[in-house]
Design a protein around this motif. Structure first.
Motif, short mmCIF file in Angstrom:
data_model
loop_
_atom_site.label_atom_id
_atom_site.label_comp_id
_atom_site.label_asym_id
_atom_site.label_seq_id
_atom_site.Cartn_x
_atom_site.Cartn_y
_atom_site.Cartn_z
N GLU A 3 41.38 -11.11 39.17
CA GLU A 3 40.86 -10.66 37.88
C GLU A 3 40.43 -9.20 37.94
O GLU A 3 39.60 -8.76 37.15
CB GLU A 3 39.77 -11.59 37.35
CG GLU A 3 38.64 -11.88 38.31
CD GLU A 3 37.65 -12.89 37.71
OE1 GLU A 3 36.85 -12.48 36.86
OE2 GLU A 3 37.68 -14.08 38.10
N GLY A 4 40.97 -8.48 38.91
CA GLY A 4 40.81 -7.03 38.90
C GLY A 4 39.49 -6.50 39.43
O GLY A 4 39.17 -5.34 39.18
N ILE A 5 38.73 -7.29 40.16
CA ILE A 5 37.42 -6.79 40.57
C ILE A 5 37.20 -6.80 42.09
O ILE A 5 36.39 -6.02 42.59
CB ILE A 5 36.29 -7.57 39.82
CG1 ILE A 5 34.94 -6.87 39.93
CG2 ILE A 5 36.18 -9.00 40.31
CD1 ILE A 5 34.81 -5.62 39.13
N CYS A 6 37.93 -7.64 42.83
CA CYS A 6 37.61 -7.72 44.27
C CYS A 6 38.24 -6.57 45.05
O CYS A 6 37.78 -6.22 46.13
CB CYS A 6 38.02 -9.06 44.85
SG CYS A 6 39.79 -9.25 45.14
N GLY A 7 39.32 -5.99 44.51
CA GLY A 7 39.95 -4.85 45.18
C GLY A 7 40.84 -5.22 46.34
O GLY A 7 41.29 -4.36 47.09
N GLN A 8 41.14 -6.50 46.50
CA GLN A 8 41.95 -6.91 47.64
C GLN A 8 43.45 -6.62 47.40
O GLN A 8 44.16 -6.28 48.33
CB GLN A 8 41.74 -8.40 47.90
CG GLN A 8 42.51 -8.97 49.07
CD GLN A 8 41.70 -9.07 50.35
OE1 GLN A 8 40.52 -9.40 50.33
NE2 GLN A 8 42.33 -8.78 51.45
N SER A 17 31.47 1.73 39.97
CA SER A 17 32.39 0.66 39.62
C SER A 17 33.60 0.59 40.54
O SER A 17 34.44 -0.30 40.40
CB SER A 17 32.85 0.82 38.17
OG SER A 17 33.63 1.99 38.05
N CYS A 18 33.69 1.49 41.52
CA CYS A 18 34.80 1.48 42.49
C CYS A 18 34.96 0.11 43.12
O CYS A 18 33.99 -0.52 43.52
CB CYS A 18 34.50 2.50 43.59
SG CYS A 18 35.61 2.40 45.00
N ILE A 19 36.22 -0.37 43.18
CA ILE A 19 36.47 -1.69 43.77
C ILE A 19 36.98 -1.59 45.21
O ILE A 19 37.29 -2.61 45.83
CB ILE A 19 37.44 -2.53 42.90
CG1 ILE A 19 38.80 -1.83 42.75
CG2 ILE A 19 36.83 -2.82 41.53
CD1 ILE A 19 39.85 -2.68 42.02
N GLY A 20 37.08 -0.38 45.73
CA GLY A 20 37.43 -0.22 47.15
C GLY A 20 38.84 -0.68 47.49
O GLY A 20 39.09 -1.20 48.57
N CYS A 21 39.79 -0.49 46.56
CA CYS A 21 41.15 -0.97 46.81
C CYS A 21 41.95 0.02 47.65
O CYS A 21 42.89 -0.37 48.33
CB CYS A 21 41.87 -1.24 45.50
SG CYS A 21 42.13 0.23 44.46
N ASN A 57 42.94 18.57 45.30
CA ASN A 57 42.74 18.58 43.85
C ASN A 57 44.00 18.36 43.01
O ASN A 57 44.16 18.99 41.97
CB ASN A 57 42.08 19.88 43.41
CG ASN A 57 40.60 19.87 43.74
OD1 ASN A 57 39.91 18.90 43.47
ND2 ASN A 57 40.14 20.94 44.37
N THR A 58 44.88 17.48 43.45
CA THR A 58 46.06 17.22 42.62
C THR A 58 45.70 16.26 41.47
O THR A 58 46.40 16.21 40.47
CB THR A 58 47.19 16.58 43.44
OG1 THR A 58 46.76 15.28 43.86
CG2 THR A 58 47.55 17.42 44.64
N GLY A 59 44.64 15.48 41.66
CA GLY A 59 44.21 14.55 40.60
C GLY A 59 45.01 13.27 40.55
O GLY A 59 44.82 12.45 39.65
N ALA A 60 45.91 13.04 41.50
CA ALA A 60 46.72 11.81 41.48
C ALA A 60 45.85 10.57 41.60
O ALA A 60 46.12 9.53 40.98
CB ALA A 60 47.74 11.84 42.62
N CYS A 61 44.76 10.69 42.37
CA CYS A 61 43.88 9.54 42.61
C CYS A 61 43.27 9.05 41.30
O CYS A 61 43.22 7.85 41.03
CB CYS A 61 42.78 9.92 43.59
SG CYS A 61 41.91 11.44 43.14
N GLU A 62 42.84 9.99 40.47
CA GLU A 62 42.18 9.65 39.22
C GLU A 62 43.13 8.89 38.29
O GLU A 62 42.74 7.94 37.61
CB GLU A 62 41.71 10.95 38.56
CG GLU A 62 41.13 10.82 37.19
CD GLU A 62 40.74 12.18 36.61
OE1 GLU A 62 39.59 12.58 36.80
OE2 GLU A 62 41.61 12.85 36.00
N GLN A 97 39.80 1.66 38.14
CA GLN A 97 38.55 1.76 37.39
C GLN A 97 38.44 3.08 36.63
O GLN A 97 37.41 3.36 36.03
CB GLN A 97 37.35 1.59 38.33
CG GLN A 97 37.29 0.23 39.02
CD GLN A 97 36.91 -0.89 38.06
OE1 GLN A 97 35.90 -0.82 37.37
NE2 GLN A 97 37.73 -1.92 37.99
N GLY A 98 39.46 3.92 36.72
CA GLY A 98 39.43 5.18 36.01
C GLY A 98 38.31 6.11 36.46
O GLY A 98 37.72 6.83 35.65
N ILE A 99 38.02 6.11 37.75
CA ILE A 99 36.93 6.97 38.25
C ILE A 99 37.40 8.43 38.28
O ILE A 99 38.48 8.73 38.77
CB ILE A 99 36.45 6.48 39.64
CG1 ILE A 99 35.86 5.07 39.49
CG2 ILE A 99 35.43 7.44 40.24
CD1 ILE A 99 35.50 4.41 40.78
#
Lengths: 242, 644
Positions: free
Chosen positions: A60-65, A158-162, A216-221, A226-228
């Motif tokens: 359900e999108g929260i555990c980050g596994q 809110s990071c899920i550590g994925c 600073n490429t911003g790919a991570c964002e 979670q749109g961090i």
């Protein structure tokens, strides 16, 4: 719906992997991506073949596994969505879908699509907390925190550590993951005291574990489920050099 | 007869003396302690690193004990506590709305239909206030008012606002707080964390817990871990229904294997079926996602007045809508407790008023809330839930109502524990959802995060040292004994047996079949006839499992099917005990609704004179033994539970 799949298969961390072709047929568009793989696995098992190993738990999108690299993007084509929340209606009928593990130096592949992300736990262990022992806390409403600050801290928390940020980064940097925790705790009054030590320890640990630098490429964002925002990385850098 | 009754044994719950409000203090005043210098000599194993396990491990390590933790996930942060959405209850009375420790205690006891111990429930309410202080100190970003003070909302079954929340991710934030506290201790060298390790057996010597046998899920290695005490914090087993709100890996194996070593299991049939989940849409589905109960603060639940309605929800005018919870339970309305809301939904769906493609859902409508409060406010309160709903269903709930349906969720039952959270096996403790705990026959919303935290942060760190102190001087734990060898051999032979069946059906096939039986016969509504049929069907299914299962024959390295097979083998036994437990309880209470025992208007009919007890099931060759722990109500008077 019918799909052609090209999936990364690798027996163990030492062996060399390769892409293997599969086909799935008559998949309901409302099936999630992982449920589509479940169905493929059931067929493989019954044929006496080894099923494909992939990570998942809460679905359900929260555990980050869950952590699949689909058609060249961490968690697939939909923005701000983890793999388990991705549905087959997001793909074209007959499409060929490439499925690989999240790749980064500090994330060795264990088997097929399963990876080892203990490095992220090590970053947290090096300082991602407020050092308060159980029992020490004062009355909660003694420290007032305005709601905007809480909301901003929450965005980071809110990071899920994925690890999608690491997998999407050409440098394999864990800057967004690390900055999110630093920023979460820095923005709260109770987290400020240890801030200097925390940022030093976490950034050093991140470097020692072999994560790359942020350019600073911003790919991570873009790929973060979670749109961090990368503004947290800016905060981390600013504070680190202070 | 499916079970026998042992009337000679009376469980000792070890409730402290004194008035209700003094019991916990009385315990703490007299409990034996261990000197700080000696604590590192005691080794404690904590199995499961969700909210209860992580908080217990962190707290014990902070005190100076030598702790090892085990979890099947690849990081402790992923345990399923992470998925709890709506909030955590605590008695702060910040709203000045008449809340008190007694009221919170009474709400919880009544919510559980008077099937829990008064003293335990009171302690839960008593310790709740400090939890919020601790979480805030850790950096948990609970929602705030514009003034900077902590905000609250309401949950089902209460008339005050005592729920603290962090958007719709309260469980995630509380778990991260506990996880970070735990990782701090890992960094300090006081906790050794074993991830991707699954407990496969409990080791006892002369009836005392001495350690566990675990399997490394990455390389298949089996190892022994010896300790002075073992804490099971392995969560609930609602995944037994296959389709549930739980994570795919949630399982009952650790507590079941402890049960097979002599630990009593209490009230396994008390499963909470949560009213607000996404409905089943097809056979390929692997889970039913929960939509937080907090949505019922502002969402109104309804079904069409006419059967087999074909109009779209937004085309159905007010006069053709049946807001059945508001109609049947006017004083609590849409915030009726979960068991009641789920049963009412089932009643409407069964009567032909269900909506959606499979006619298996009801509407949860925000039209009125958006009209009165504005879309922005609703979005701020529930934005992430609305997004999640749209991701899964493709439907925008700002424009049309959500469709929801009941799904298996929480296990009120679990290992029997006394007031000190010790099982009947000395040295074996069970905390959080793994124990049968404080929720009685129905848990109130936002009380599970609470109980997990209270057990882990406040109770276990106070009670476990008492057991260690009784052992006297600590001797290093040893894993070379015959008991360890036998347990390890047994684990190895079970894994070989499962992988060697080589039939023609997958593990999931058996799990789905079991789930169907339990939903039909041991779900929202139960009857003696249905339960008897279920027991027989499960026995047939179990036999077929051991003849027809097919999994990859790999014992070394990663083999998810082998992991699942072990869990389903246990589920096939747990499922039978659930049905036997439900069959033995000839009354309706909370989530346990026996069709034979209902009031004329279809409400649960409790039978206090015969069934005011906790069932404690003891393993015995083929036929389980029922031991009863009578519930005594010294400070309250059980009443008919009405939310009308």
């Amino acid at each position: 719906m019918d799909f052609k799949l090209k999936i990364w298969r690798q027996d163990n961390p030492q062996s060399k992997g390769k892409m293997v072709d599969y086909e799935v047929k008559k998949i309901s568009p409302d099936t999630s991506f992982l449920e589509m793989l479940d169905q493929l696995n059931e067929t493989l098992i019954l044929r006496g073949e080894n099923p494909i190993s992939f990570d998942y738990d809460c679905r359900e999108g929260i555990c980050g596994q869950c952590c699949l690299f689909i058609n060249g993007r961490a968690h697939g084509p939909i923005e701000h969505t983890s793999t388990c929340q991705l549905h087959m209606r997001s793909f074209r009928e007959g499409e060929t879908i490439h499925v690989e593990p999240f790749r980064a130096g500090p994330f060795p592949v264990k088997k097929d699509l399963k990876i080892d992300r203990q490095a992220l736990d090590k970053i947290i262990a090096s300082g991602g907390y407020i050092s308060v022992n159980n029992g020490q806390a004062p009355e909660a409403n003694q420290t007032l925190i305005d709601s905007d600050t809480i909301e901003q801290a929450f965005d980071a928390a809110s990071c899920i550590g994925c690890g999608a940020c690491v997998a999407s980064c050409k440098n394999g940097s864990a800057a967004l993951f690390t900055a999110a925790k630093i920023s979460h705790l820095f923005q709260l009054p109770q987290g400020k005291i240890e801030h200097k030590k925390r940022i030093k320890n976490m950034v050093e640990t991140m470097d020692q574990l072999g994560f790359g630098a942020c350019s600073n490429t911003g790919a991570c964002e873009v790929e973060c489920p979670q749109g961090i925002s990368i503004s947290h990385i800016a905060l981390m850098n600013r504070e680190f050099w202070k | 007869m499916y079970y026998t009754t042992d009337t000679a044994t009376t469980p000792n719950a070890k409730i402290p003396e004194g008035d209700l409000k003094d019991k916990w203090s009385n315990f703490k005043d007299k409990t034996r302690l261990i000197s700080p210098n000696n604590r590192h000599q005691y080794k404690i194993l904590v199995v499961g690193t969700g909210l209860s396990g992580a908080s217990a491990a962190a707290s014990l390590a902070e005190l100076g004990y030598n702790v090892s933790t085990f979890c099947f996930q690849d990081s402790p942060r992923r345990a399923h506590s992470v998925a709890a959405q709506g909030g955590v209850n605590a008695m702060k009375n910040y709203k000045n709305d008449g809340d008190s420790v007694y009221r919170m205690f009474y709400d919880t006891l009544k919510g559980g239909d008077f099937r829990a111990r008064e003293a335990n429930v009171y302690r839960l309410a008593e310790c709740s206030s400090h939890l919020i202080d601790q979480a805030v100190a850790q950096g948990v970003p609970f929602a705030r008012e514009y003034s900077g003070y902590l905000a609250n909302r309401s949950f089902g079954g209460v008339q005050v606002s005592r729920t603290f929340y962090a958007r719709g991710q309260t469980g995630q934030q509380l778990l991260l707080g506990a996880y970070q506290a735990m990782m701090r201790q890992v960094h300090l060298g006081r906790i050794k964390s074993f991830t991707r390790h699954e407990m496969l057996d409990l080791v006892t010597e002369n009836g005392v817990a001495k350690g566990i046998i675990v399997r490394n899920m990455d390389n298949g290695e089996i190892s022994r871990h010896a300790a002075h005490a073992v804490v099971l914090a392995t969560g609930g087993f609602g995944k037994i229904y296959y389709l549930s709100t739980l994570a795919m890996g949630c399982n009952g194996s650790a507590i079941w294997r402890a049960h097979k070593k002599g630990a009593w299991t209490s009230c396994p049939s008390w499963t909470q079926i949560h009213p607000t989940c996404l409905p089943q849409a097809g056979n390929y589905q692997s889970k039913l996602t929960l939509m937080s109960e907090s949505l019922r603060n502002d969402g109104r639940i309804w079904v069409p007045q006419t059967k087999n309605e074909n109009r779209k929800a937004i085309e159905i005018p007010e006069e053709d809508r049946d807001y059945y919870l508001e109609r049947k339970y006017p004083s609590y309305g849409n915030l009726a407790p979960r068991d009641i809301a789920s049963r009412a939904a089932k009643e409407r769906i069964d009567a032909g008023h269900g909506v959606g493609p499979l006619k298996n859902a009801v509407y949860l409508d925000f039209k009125d809330a958006i009209a009165t409060q504005g879309k922005d406010i609703i979005s701020k309160k529930y934005g992430n839930l609305f997004n999640m709903y749209e991701k899964i269903t493709g439907i925008n709930a700002y424009q049309q109502p959500m469709m929801i349906s009941p799904a298996a969720h929480f296990s009120m039952g679990g290992l029997w524990v006394d007031y000190e959270l010790s099982t009947n096996i000395p040295g074996l403790y069970a905390i959080g959802e793994a124990n049968f705990s404080d929720h009685g026959a129905n848990r109130l919303g936002a009380n599970s995060l609470l109980q997990a935290c209270i057990d882990g942060y406040y109770i276990l760190p106070q009670t476990l040292p008492q057991y260690l102190a009784q052992q006297g001087k600590a001797t290093p734990p040893e894993s070379s004994s015959e008991a360890f060898m036998n347990a390890e051999n047994q684990v190895r032979s079970q894994l070989e047996e499962l992988s060697g069946i080589n039939g023609s059906k997958t593990v999931d096939h058996f799990h789905r079949e079991l789930g169907k039986i339990l939903y039909d016969k041991c779900g929202l509504s139960r009857s003696a006839k249905g339960l008897t049929e279920a027991i027989e069907s499960i026995r047939v299914l179990r036999k077929s499992f051991f003849q027809e299962l097919k999994i990859p024959q790999v014992l070394q390295g990663i083999n998810e099917e082998l992991e699942k097979a072990g869990r389903v083998a246990d589920y096939l036994e747990i499922g039978e005990l659930m049905c036997i437990d439900a069959l033995s309880r000839e009354e309706s209470c909370g989530a346990h609704f026996r069709e034979e025992h209902q009031t004329p208007d279809g409400e649960a009919k409790r039978n206090d004179s015969d069934f005011s007890y906790i069932s404690c099931w003891k393993k015995n060759e083929d036929t389980p033994v029922l031991i009863k722990e009578p519930l005594q109500f010294e400070f309250t008077k059980p009443t008919e539970r009405s939310y009308k």
